[in-house]
Structure formats: C-alpha cells, structure tokens
Design a protein around this motif. Structure first.
Motif, PDB file in Angstrom:
ATOM      1  N   PHE A  87      19.364  34.849   7.675  1.00  0.00           N
ATOM      2  CA  PHE A  87      20.496  35.109   8.560  1.00  0.00           C
ATOM      3  C   PHE A  87      20.734  36.612   8.748  1.00  0.00           C
ATOM      4  N   GLY A  88      20.730  37.053  10.005  1.00  0.00           N
ATOM      5  CA  GLY A  88      21.088  38.423  10.351  1.00  0.00           C
ATOM      6  C   GLY A  88      20.182  39.514   9.818  1.00  0.00           C
ATOM      7  N   ALA A  89      19.025  39.149   9.280  1.00  0.00           N
ATOM      8  CA  ALA A  89      18.119  40.153   8.705  1.00  0.00           C
ATOM      9  C   ALA A  89      17.319  40.857   9.803  1.00  0.00           C
ATOM     10  N   ARG A  90      16.778  42.036   9.477  1.00  0.00           N
ATOM     11  CA  ARG A  90      15.971  42.821  10.425  1.00  0.00           C
ATOM     12  C   ARG A  90      14.531  42.877   9.927  1.00  0.00           C
ATOM     13  N   PHE A  91      13.619  42.471  10.829  1.00  0.00           N
ATOM     14  CA  PHE A  91      12.196  42.426  10.505  1.00  0.00           C
ATOM     15  C   PHE A  91      11.375  43.120  11.593  1.00  0.00           C
ATOM     16  N   THR A  92      11.783  44.298  12.017  1.00  0.00           N
ATOM     17  CA  THR A  92      11.066  45.034  13.058  1.00  0.00           C
ATOM     18  C   THR A  92       9.621  45.265  12.622  1.00  0.00           C
ATOM     19  N   GLY A  93       8.674  44.826  13.448  1.00  0.00           N
ATOM     20  CA  GLY A  93       7.261  45.067  13.178  1.00  0.00           C
ATOM     21  C   GLY A  93       6.703  44.365  11.954  1.00  0.00           C
ATOM     22  N   ALA A  94       7.420  43.389  11.397  1.00  0.00           N
ATOM     23  CA  ALA A  94       6.940  42.673  10.209  1.00  0.00           C
ATOM     24  C   ALA A  94       5.843  41.677  10.589  1.00  0.00           C
ATOM     25  N   SER A  95       5.026  41.317   9.628  1.00  0.00           N
ATOM     26  CA  SER A  95       3.992  40.308   9.859  1.00  0.00           C
ATOM     27  C   SER A  95       4.363  39.009   9.155  1.00  0.00           C
ATOM     28  N   PHE A  96       4.455  37.945   9.963  1.00  0.00           N
ATOM     29  CA  PHE A  96       4.648  36.589   9.459  1.00  0.00           C
ATOM     30  C   PHE A  96       3.423  35.752   9.806  1.00  0.00           C
ATOM     31  N   ALA A  97       2.278  36.407   9.986  1.00  0.00           N
ATOM     32  CA  ALA A  97       1.051  35.710  10.366  1.00  0.00           C
ATOM     33  C   ALA A  97       0.711  34.637   9.335  1.00  0.00           C
ATOM     34  N   TYR A  98       0.580  33.421   9.816  1.00  0.00           N
ATOM     35  CA  TYR A  98       0.212  32.256   9.003  1.00  0.00           C
ATOM     36  C   TYR A  98       1.198  31.964   7.881  1.00  0.00           C
ATOM     37  N   ALA A  99       2.413  32.488   7.987  1.00  0.00           N
ATOM     38  CA  ALA A  99       3.460  32.186   7.004  1.00  0.00           C
ATOM     39  C   ALA A  99       4.093  30.834   7.323  1.00  0.00           C
TER      40      ALA A  99
END
Length: 163
Positions: A87-99
């Motif tokens: 909730f409300g978190a910031r993930f600019t440019g993060a990788s969630f590949a295959y997560a």
C-alpha cells in the motif's frame, strides 16, 4: 493423524532457510539497507523504510509489509511477494520480473518504470496504483488482477474492477 502432521511440521522447519518461520537476522539485514538475495523474509516489516537499490531477488517476502516504503530501483525479480502489503509504496524503476505478486495489495503504489515481465498478478489489488510507465505488463496479467478508475495503466491496457 496429529502425530503425522506434527512430524511433517518438524521436517519442514528443519529445511534450510526455515520453511515455516522467518529469518530474523536476514530481515534485520534488509531493514538496515543491505541486499539479501534468496533470503527468507516471511512476514518482514519493511513499512515506511527507504531502501533504494536493494536486491531481494529470489527472496521469500510472503505476507511482508512494505506499505509506504520507498524501494526505488530495487530488485524483486523471482521473489515471492504473495499476500504482501505494498500500500502506497514507491517502486520507481524496480524489477518485479517473474515475481509472484498473487493476492498482493498494492493500492496507491507507484510503479513508474518498473519491470513486470512474467510477473504473476493473480488476485492482486492495484486500485489507485500508478503503472502508466511500467514495462513488461500484459493484458493477460492484468486480467487476473483488479483495480479501479484511478488505476493508471499503459496505453491500451485495462483492468477488471475490484469487487
């Protein structure tokens, strides 16, 4: 029957990395801003933390609390984030590949430029999430998640409404 169940529980607890419990020292490491790929961060409290560029790829973050955290440019590839709170978190440019983000609550989260290539979103709540510049996001992934009128998606993609 109870004896068999307790035996299975004992065997699971004895597995490397502790199949049932969290690893307090690994959680503390991440809370201190250190990368921890492949770690057991089950039910970790990472809420409100600023953890840019952290690498938790392949980690178990099931039921973790990342609410209102800032984890820009972090690596969550192949991580298990099922039933987690983003909730409300910031993930600019993060990788969630295959997560695996199944059953995750990411209401109001910011995913500007994040990579979702091959990520599982089954049952994820993306209400109010900012995904407009996310990469690797497909209609097939979004069809298994839900959102609302304030969810921002890449052009041409839609998301079912949450019930």
């Amino acid at each position: 029957m109870l004896k068999q169940f307790l035996c299975v529980i004992g065997l699971l607890a004895a597995l490397p990395g502790g199949a049932l419990a969290q690893n307090a020292s690994e959680i503390a490491r991440v809370q201190a801003g250190q990368s921890c790929p492949g770690c057991n961060l089950f039910q970790a409290d990472l809420s409100y933390l600023d953890l840019p560029h952290i690498d938790v790829s392949g980690s178990r973050l099931r039921q973790a609390d990342l609410s209102l955290a800032t984890m820009n440019h972090s690596n969550f590839s192949r991580a298990n984030l099922t039933v987690s709170n983003l909730f409300g978190a910031r993930f600019t440019g993060a990788s969630f590949a295959y997560a695996d983000l199944s059953q995750t609550t990411a209401a109001g989260a910011y995913f500007g430029g994040a990579d979702f290539t091959g990520a599982r979103l089954d049952g994820a709540n993306l209400s109010g999430a900012e995904l407009e510049t996310a990469r690797g996001l497909t209609q097939a992934q979004l069809n298994t998640a839900c959102g609302d009128a304030s969810t921002r998606l890449p052009t041409g993609l839609t998301i079912p409404s949450c019930r």
